[in-house]
Design a protein around this motif. Structure first.
Motif, PDB file in Angstrom:
ATOM      1  N   PHE A 450     -21.811  25.616 -32.396  1.00  0.00           N
ATOM      2  CA  PHE A 450     -21.159  25.143 -31.302  1.00  0.00           C
ATOM      3  C   PHE A 450     -21.138  23.447 -30.878  1.00  0.00           C
ATOM      4  O   PHE A 450     -22.113  23.816 -31.008  1.00  0.00           O
ATOM      5  N   SER A 451     -19.389  23.541 -30.436  1.00  0.00           N
ATOM      6  CA  SER A 451     -19.861  21.966 -29.917  1.00  0.00           C
ATOM      7  C   SER A 451     -19.784  22.159 -28.535  1.00  0.00           C
ATOM      8  O   SER A 451     -19.761  23.087 -27.675  1.00  0.00           O
ATOM      9  N   ILE A 452     -20.268  22.064 -27.743  1.00  0.00           N
ATOM     10  CA  ILE A 452     -21.165  21.211 -26.391  1.00  0.00           C
ATOM     11  C   ILE A 452     -19.844  20.360 -25.919  1.00  0.00           C
ATOM     12  O   ILE A 452     -19.633  19.306 -25.874  1.00  0.00           O
ATOM     13  N   ILE A 453     -19.372  20.835 -23.915  1.00  0.00           N
ATOM     14  CA  ILE A 453     -18.934  19.339 -23.556  1.00  0.00           C
ATOM     15  C   ILE A 453     -19.627  19.727 -22.121  1.00  0.00           C
ATOM     16  O   ILE A 453     -20.282  20.691 -21.943  1.00  0.00           O
ATOM     17  N   TYR A 454     -20.112  18.104 -21.514  1.00  0.00           N
ATOM     18  CA  TYR A 454     -20.684  18.326 -20.883  1.00  0.00           C
ATOM     19  C   TYR A 454     -19.718  18.217 -19.168  1.00  0.00           C
ATOM     20  O   TYR A 454     -18.649  17.018 -19.487  1.00  0.00           O
ATOM     21  N   TYR A 455     -20.172  18.609 -17.878  1.00  0.00           N
ATOM     22  CA  TYR A 455     -19.083  18.214 -17.022  1.00  0.00           C
ATOM     23  C   TYR A 455     -20.060  18.898 -16.061  1.00  0.00           C
ATOM     24  O   TYR A 455     -21.560  19.058 -16.114  1.00  0.00           O
ATOM     25  N   LEU A 456     -19.766  17.035 -15.176  1.00  0.00           N
ATOM     26  CA  LEU A 456     -20.523  16.431 -14.061  1.00  0.00           C
ATOM     27  C   LEU A 456     -19.839  16.435 -12.439  1.00  0.00           C
ATOM     28  O   LEU A 456     -19.061  15.042 -13.144  1.00  0.00           O
ATOM     29  N   LEU A 465     -21.783   5.098 -15.209  1.00  0.00           N
ATOM     30  CA  LEU A 465     -21.432   6.468 -16.417  1.00  0.00           C
ATOM     31  C   LEU A 465     -20.299   6.069 -17.061  1.00  0.00           C
ATOM     32  O   LEU A 465     -18.650   5.924 -15.854  1.00  0.00           O
ATOM     33  N   GLU A 466     -19.656   6.538 -18.489  1.00  0.00           N
ATOM     34  CA  GLU A 466     -18.399   6.530 -18.432  1.00  0.00           C
ATOM     35  C   GLU A 466     -17.764   8.021 -19.280  1.00  0.00           C
ATOM     36  O   GLU A 466     -18.389   8.492 -20.537  1.00  0.00           O
ATOM     37  N   GLU A 467     -16.510   8.487 -19.683  1.00  0.00           N
ATOM     38  CA  GLU A 467     -16.285   9.553 -19.628  1.00  0.00           C
ATOM     39  C   GLU A 467     -15.420   9.639 -21.012  1.00  0.00           C
ATOM     40  O   GLU A 467     -15.472   8.541 -21.351  1.00  0.00           O
ATOM     41  N   SER A 468     -15.804  10.576 -21.578  1.00  0.00           N
ATOM     42  CA  SER A 468     -15.742  10.820 -23.506  1.00  0.00           C
ATOM     43  C   SER A 468     -15.279  12.129 -23.552  1.00  0.00           C
ATOM     44  O   SER A 468     -15.109  12.755 -22.725  1.00  0.00           O
ATOM     45  N   ASP A 469     -15.023  12.269 -24.810  1.00  0.00           N
ATOM     46  CA  ASP A 469     -14.677  13.458 -25.422  1.00  0.00           C
ATOM     47  C   ASP A 469     -15.180  14.606 -25.631  1.00  0.00           C
ATOM     48  O   ASP A 469     -15.419  16.036 -24.572  1.00  0.00           O
TER      49      ASP A 469
END
Length: 484
Positions: A450-456, A465-469
């Protein structure tokens, strides 16, 4: 409902009074219909069919079921039940149709068969009247267990053949499910549709409110939980604490006693139930902790929790899973934000409220309010992923030592989130700590590709912190953009 837009106000002596009344009532009606289009569409589709319909509409008290029915149904008979005896109820219902059938005002009946016989005459006499609503339906079989069997017989033999559209509307979700929606119910095989009217989510709830601070919207949701009537109480204020003080911490306001009215009639002896509800509201989520804090014997705690779950006051939650439910013990939570707020803050401080010691009550609440709201913020974050990403499933995950606030899935993507309702900005340490938990999550879910996307999610923003894909940063301002 009166059409205030078309009133000839020039000919009214009390023109200004009617204008004020219009402003209060009509604007309230507009707001109360926020996000109820799907429910209204369901009703209209069912009621426009060319066959008989037996519908079940249910949901929590104050969620707007009666309002929805009254404003979506063009012409209907309404019978509203209460805890009166069956004889009293059937005769009160009969009073509603005496004028239609020109019946004597002194006529009395003593059985549901007699009542349904007169109701049949109404539908035969009024060909343009085909809709009947039994509101607060659950109270009728509570007083007379034979009622559903009588109703089933009349439905099978008479009303279904007359093309009647019958709506059974109830407030106690667990009770309605037991009376109407379980397989052993006489009505189970007859219903043609059911709809649970849910509280509004956070993003629809904010449309009721006019706060200046974005933080106040989340705080208000932690009290109102998307219940339209509660939201309307807060809608005239510019800040949360003024609304809280005047509408929740003031003697005589209905939100002071609302929690008691929602729960009290369900229990012959509410003391142990109230102690358990208070314990859960304080953040105790496992039976041993709940028993310790509430003082209820651990051997009995399961029985009480089962009853509270049956009534839908308490939810049982397992860690997020994909293919198989984990063997770990579940956690228990109160079913909505208002009840959580009531049993944590209002019920324990009622003496202060009724002695008009608002400042002391407010001081006690604000001491731990951020802790209370942090749980609400997690709920909002999960709703955000549903709305923004269209996730298929969302929840929280934990094992003995690790907990993740938000876990969701869509296809082959896992969304993993951390929520911080603090005055500190979120930095790289929070993200790294969240990353370190993911291998344990993946092992537990038994997935690897699975691919992981982190949400803060942060109350106070971010730093360094910088946002990315793969990393999404959601502060309160960005949270509200999901509605645009």
């Amino acid at each position: 409902m009166v059409d205030f837009l078309n009133l000839d106000l020039e000919n009214l002596k009390l023109k200004n009074l009617y204008l004020v009344f219009y402003d209060i009532l009509y604007k309230g009606v507009v707001k109360m219909f926020i996000n109820r289009e799907k429910e209204c569409e369901f009703l209209k589709r069912k009621l426009s069919s060319n066959k008989a319909e037996l519908l079940v509409i249910y949901g929590r008290r104050r969620v707007g079921k009666t309002f929805l029915l009254q404003n979506c149904l063009e012409k209907a008979l309404f019978f509203t039940a209460d805890l009166s005896s069956s004889i009293h109820l059937m005769n009160r219902f009969l009073d509603e149709i005496k004028s239609i059938l020109a019946l004597p005002s002194t006529l009395r009946i003593s059985s549901w068969d007699e009542f349904f016989g007169f109701l049949k005459n109404v539908f035969e006499a009024k060909r343009d009247l085909k809709v009947v609503v039994f509101d607060e339906f659950q109270y009728i079989p509570m007083r007379d267990e034979s009622f559903t069997s009588v109703l089933q017989r009349w439905w099978d033999e008479i009303f279904s053949k007359l093309g009647v559209k019958m709506i059974l509307c109830g407030s106690y979700i667990g009770m309605i499910e037991k009376i109407v929606l379980t397989r052993n119910s006489p009505i189970y095989g007859r219903r043609t549709g059911q709809y649970q009217v849910l509280p509004l989510d956070f993003f629809e709830s904010v449309k009721f409110l006019n706060f200046e601070s974005t933080r106040d919207f989340v705080k208000a949701y932690s009290v109102t939980d998307g219940i339209p009537l509660y939201l309307l109480e807060f809608s005239g204020y510019r800040d949360f604490y003024t609304a809280l003080t005047e509408k929740v911490l003031t003697a005589g306001e209905y939100l002071v006693e609302e929690g008691k009215f929602l729960t009290l009639e369900e229990f012959k002896d509410p003391s142990n139930y109230y102690s358990i509800l208070q314990s859960i509201a304080q953040g105790k989520t496992v039976p041993s902790e709940i028993a310790d804090i509430s003082g209820v014997d651990y051997k009995s705690i399961g029985m009480y929790l089962s009853r509270l779950m049956e009534l839908k006051f308490v939810n049982k939650e397992f860690p997020f899973f994909i293919n198989r439910k984990p063997k770990r013990k579940p956690h228990y939570y109160l079913s909505d934000e208002y009840l959580r707020f009531y049993f944590r803050y209002i019920y324990p401080n009622q003496e202060l409220i009724y002695r008009n010691l608002k400042e002391e009550a407010l001081r006690r609440i604000t001491a731990t309010l951020d802790q209370h709201v942090s749980f609400t913020f997690e709920k909002v974050a999960r709703q955000y992923l549903i709305k923004r990403e269209g996730v298929e499933k969302v929840g929280r995950w934990w094992n003995k030592e690790i907990e993740i606030d938000v876990v969701a899935i869509k296809g082959k993507t896992l969304y993993v989130g951390k929520c911080k309702w603090t005055n500190k900005r979120v930095d790289i340490r929070v993200l790294n700590k969240l990353r370190s938990k993911v291998p344990y999550l993946l092992k537990d879910l038994q997935v690897s590709d699975f691919s992981i996307i982190y949400y803060l999610f942060s109350k106070s923003g971010f730093e360094n912190l910088e946002e990315s894909d793969e990393v999404k940063l959601i502060d309160l301002e960005r949270l509200f953009l999901v509605n645009q």
